[in-house]
Design an enzyme around this catalytic site. Structure first.
Site, PDB file in Angstrom:
ATOM      1  N   ARG A  21      23.994  33.187  25.620  1.00  0.00           N
ATOM      2  CA  ARG A  21      24.222  34.560  26.081  1.00  0.00           C
ATOM      3  C   ARG A  21      23.690  35.595  25.098  1.00  0.00           C
ATOM      4  NH1 ARG A  21      28.686  34.492  30.159  1.00  0.00           N
ATOM      5  NH2 ARG A  21      28.657  32.304  30.722  1.00  0.00           N
ATOM      6  N   SER A 136      44.625  24.424  43.494  1.00  0.00           N
ATOM      7  CA  SER A 136      43.774  25.478  42.960  1.00  0.00           C
ATOM      8  C   SER A 136      42.392  25.444  43.617  1.00  0.00           C
ATOM      9  CB  SER A 136      43.660  25.256  41.441  1.00  0.00           C
ATOM     10  OG  SER A 136      42.748  26.138  40.859  1.00  0.00           O
ATOM     11  N   SER A 188      34.981  36.785  42.822  1.00  0.00           N
ATOM     12  CA  SER A 188      34.235  37.802  42.094  1.00  0.00           C
ATOM     13  C   SER A 188      32.749  37.538  41.994  1.00  0.00           C
ATOM     14  CB  SER A 188      34.803  37.911  40.688  1.00  0.00           C
ATOM     15  OG  SER A 188      34.694  36.665  40.022  1.00  0.00           O
ATOM     16  N   HIS A 216      39.588  41.738  41.785  1.00  0.00           N
ATOM     17  CA  HIS A 216      38.407  42.457  42.294  1.00  0.00           C
ATOM     18  C   HIS A 216      38.673  43.209  43.590  1.00  0.00           C
ATOM     19  CE1 HIS A 216      35.617  41.053  39.249  1.00  0.00           C
ATOM     20  NE2 HIS A 216      36.394  39.982  39.222  1.00  0.00           N
ATOM     21  N   THR A 244      44.172  43.642  37.511  1.00  0.00           N
ATOM     22  CA  THR A 244      43.680  44.145  36.224  1.00  0.00           C
ATOM     23  C   THR A 244      43.711  45.663  36.208  1.00  0.00           C
ATOM     24  OG1 THR A 244      41.859  44.061  34.646  1.00  0.00           O
ATOM     25  CG2 THR A 244      41.238  44.235  36.948  1.00  0.00           C
ATOM     26  N   LYS A 247      39.138  47.138  36.065  1.00  0.00           N
ATOM     27  CA  LYS A 247      37.988  47.210  36.986  1.00  0.00           C
ATOM     28  C   LYS A 247      38.103  48.507  37.799  1.00  0.00           C
ATOM     29  CE  LYS A 247      37.450  42.279  36.433  1.00  0.00           C
ATOM     30  NZ  LYS A 247      36.715  42.315  35.170  1.00  0.00           N
ATOM     31  N   THR A 276      52.611  39.061  21.647  1.00  0.00           N
ATOM     32  CA  THR A 276      51.417  39.842  21.365  1.00  0.00           C
ATOM     33  C   THR A 276      51.731  41.329  21.493  1.00  0.00           C
ATOM     34  OG1 THR A 276      49.063  40.046  21.880  1.00  0.00           O
ATOM     35  CG2 THR A 276      50.518  39.750  23.747  1.00  0.00           C
ATOM     36  N   THR A 277      51.020  42.121  20.729  1.00  0.00           N
ATOM     37  CA  THR A 277      51.249  43.575  20.738  1.00  0.00           C
ATOM     38  C   THR A 277      50.944  44.147  22.120  1.00  0.00           C
ATOM     39  OG1 THR A 277      50.677  43.654  18.410  1.00  0.00           O
ATOM     40  CG2 THR A 277      50.516  45.729  19.615  1.00  0.00           C
ATOM     41  N   THR A 362      30.194  30.700  34.103  1.00  0.00           N
ATOM     42  CA  THR A 362      30.729  31.731  35.011  1.00  0.00           C
ATOM     43  C   THR A 362      30.533  31.314  36.465  1.00  0.00           C
ATOM     44  OG1 THR A 362      30.141  33.333  33.317  1.00  0.00           O
ATOM     45  CG2 THR A 362      30.734  34.210  35.474  1.00  0.00           C
TER      46      THR A 362
HETATM   47  C1  PLP Z   1      38.927  36.832  39.188  1.00  0.00           C
HETATM   48  C2  PLP Z   1      39.233  37.354  37.822  1.00  0.00           C
HETATM   49  N1  PLP Z   1      40.478  37.225  37.352  1.00  0.00           N
HETATM   50  C3  PLP Z   1      40.819  37.678  36.124  1.00  0.00           C
HETATM   51  C4  PLP Z   1      39.880  38.297  35.316  1.00  0.00           C
HETATM   52  C5  PLP Z   1      40.284  38.791  33.968  1.00  0.00           C
HETATM   53  O1  PLP Z   1      40.370  40.197  33.980  1.00  0.00           O
HETATM   54  P1  PLP Z   1      40.466  41.026  32.624  1.00  0.00           P
HETATM   55  O2  PLP Z   1      39.100  41.520  32.338  1.00  0.00           O
HETATM   56  O3  PLP Z   1      41.454  42.103  32.873  1.00  0.00           O
HETATM   57  O4  PLP Z   1      40.956  40.076  31.578  1.00  0.00           O
HETATM   58  C6  PLP Z   1      38.564  38.445  35.767  1.00  0.00           C
HETATM   59  C7  PLP Z   1      37.549  39.102  34.909  1.00  0.00           C
HETATM   60  O5  PLP Z   1      36.482  39.449  35.266  1.00  0.00           O
HETATM   61  C8  PLP Z   1      38.237  37.970  37.054  1.00  0.00           C
HETATM   62  O6  PLP Z   1      36.988  38.062  37.520  1.00  0.00           O
END
Ligand code: PLP
Length: 411
Positions: A21, A136, A188, A216, A244, A247, A276-277, A362
């Protein structure tokens, strides 16, 4: 052990497979977007951003920025600790109330990212619920996979969006064991929706809990951008929704939303929440403001979908292979890691079009692609320039046009 040899050999292997990358340094001044500055040492040049997940440009919305700065000046930058030890502020709790309301749930819990939320929640459920059988989807995000794997719970992987396969696996599992189905509402890397209604039906039939990643779709689909579960009116049938802040809301951080007892349980047992903080109060305040704005932003939602539709039509007109969906995500298929990188490099180097290549892990090997994301701020002239550039690069590299390459579409 020769540690240095190990690291270098592994990296060389990655490079040989075309899977190494490279990051480009892109600064996005508010006034210019979707144009941005690429920084190369002392040099700076204009590029156009075509791969941001800041889908509705909330990271640069003046009210969001003002709210963030105002809170920063009042409260300071850090949160001061974990949620348990001085890191819970009124900004955190207000944001959690707001997120619960977005998903029509009783409660919500913020994590440092959606990755951590997925990983830690699934780890906790898989570790603590005796004999939990997890189902899953094969294309689930890495954060979901990591949480499940690390928990060592029994995991059954069903073929992507294949409800018959899912049912077969559910049927063949000990009916007395507790079960959890883990899936996404909008995948995604494809922009393909899951068969959410059918999965929810199966969950009821086999008495399974459901865990839905809406990362997403939140902000972009459903009434007030409440996501696909709300749009499909199954939000009350999903036990845990993950989302999240990074996004459509344009900030950082992630969360789960669920009923009171699930949230209280995860709050009490999930290491990725406890140890974690917490996120900075200013980020929580900015995210709350972004949620308010996004909930009223029907015009932005209409615009992003119109833009995506225009791009698909133009790709069609030049016979460039892409995954045909009606989502805001457009995957242009290249199916080779080296060529994928080459296309991306030529786009930015020759035309100033910034779209990072997407490859393993990915997406599966052999399904490399450009994942084009548009925003409401991209105008017709931006879109036309991007398409023209892609057309030229496609010809320069003699890449196959549509109908002459393998296209991966499962539904
Ligand atoms: C489907 C999916 N879930 C979770 C995440 C993780 O999100 P974050 O960037 O908030 O850690 C991503 C990140 O791109 C994602 O595509």
């Amino acid at each position: 052990m020769d540690y240095s040899k190990f690291f270098n050999t592994e990296l060389e292997k990655l490079k040989k497979e075309g899977l190494y990358r490279n990051f480009r340094e892109i600064d996005r001044p508010i006034k210019k977007f979707p144009k941005a500055d690429e920084i190369q040492g002392e040099e700076e040049r204009d590029v156009e951003v075509w791969c941001s997940n800041d889908y509705l440009n909330m990271s640069q919305h003046p009210e969001v920025v003002n709210e963030t700065v105002k809170t920063l000046l009042e409260i300071g930058s850090g949160s001061g600790g974990t949620r348990n030890i001085s890191g819970t502020s009124s900004y955190h709790t207000a944001l959690e109330r707001k997120l619960a309301a977005v998903h029509n749930k009783e409660n919500a819990l913020i994590f440092a990212s959606a990755y951590t939320a997925n990983q830690s929640t699934l780890w906790t459920l898989g570790k603590k619920i005796k004999n939990l059988e997890i189902f899953s989807d094969e294309l689930n995000h890495a954060s979901l996979i990591q949480g499940i794997k690390n928990s060592s719970a029994n995991c059954h992987i069903f073929q992507h969006n294949d409800v018959d396969h899912l049912e077969q696996l559910l049927r063949n599992t000990d009916q007395d064991h507790p079960k959890l189905i883990v899936f996404e509402s909008l995948y995604s890397m494809e922009g393909i929706r899951s068969p959410i209604l059918k999965i929810v039906e199966l969950a009821k039939k086999y008495n399974a809990m459901t865990y839905l990643d809406e990362v997403h779709s939140v902000g972009l689909y459903g009434d007030k951008g409440k996501g696909i579960a709300v749009e499909m009116k199954v939000d009350q049938k999903i036990d845990i929704i993950n989302g999240t802040l990074a996004k459509a809301y344009g900030q950082m951080g992630g969360y789960i939303a669920a009923n009171n007892e699930i949230i209280d349980y995860i709050r009490s047992f999930a290491p990725g929440f406890i140890f974690t903080t917490s996120i900075c109060p200013s980020i929580a305040a900015g995210a709350s403001k972004a949620i308010d704005i996004v909930s009223l932003a029907d015009q932005l939602r209409i615009k992003i979908h119109e833009n995506a539709s225009t791009i698909r039509q133009l790709l069609e007109s030049i016979a460039i292979p892409y995954i045909d969906t009606n989502s805001h995500i457009i995957s242009v298929l290249i199916n080779d890691p080296f060529l994928c990188k080459k296309v991306s490099e030529k786009l930015i180097d020759d035309h100033g079009i910034y779209a990072q290549p997407i490859f393993y892990p990915t997406v599966p090997k052999g399904l490399e692609r450009l994942r084009i994301t548009v925003t409401p701020k991209h105008r017709k002239d931006h879109i036309e320039k991007m398409i023209k550039s892609l057309d030229k690069v496609w010809s320069d590299l003699s890449l196959p046009r549509k109908n002459s390459t393998k296209i991966y579409i499962k539904n």
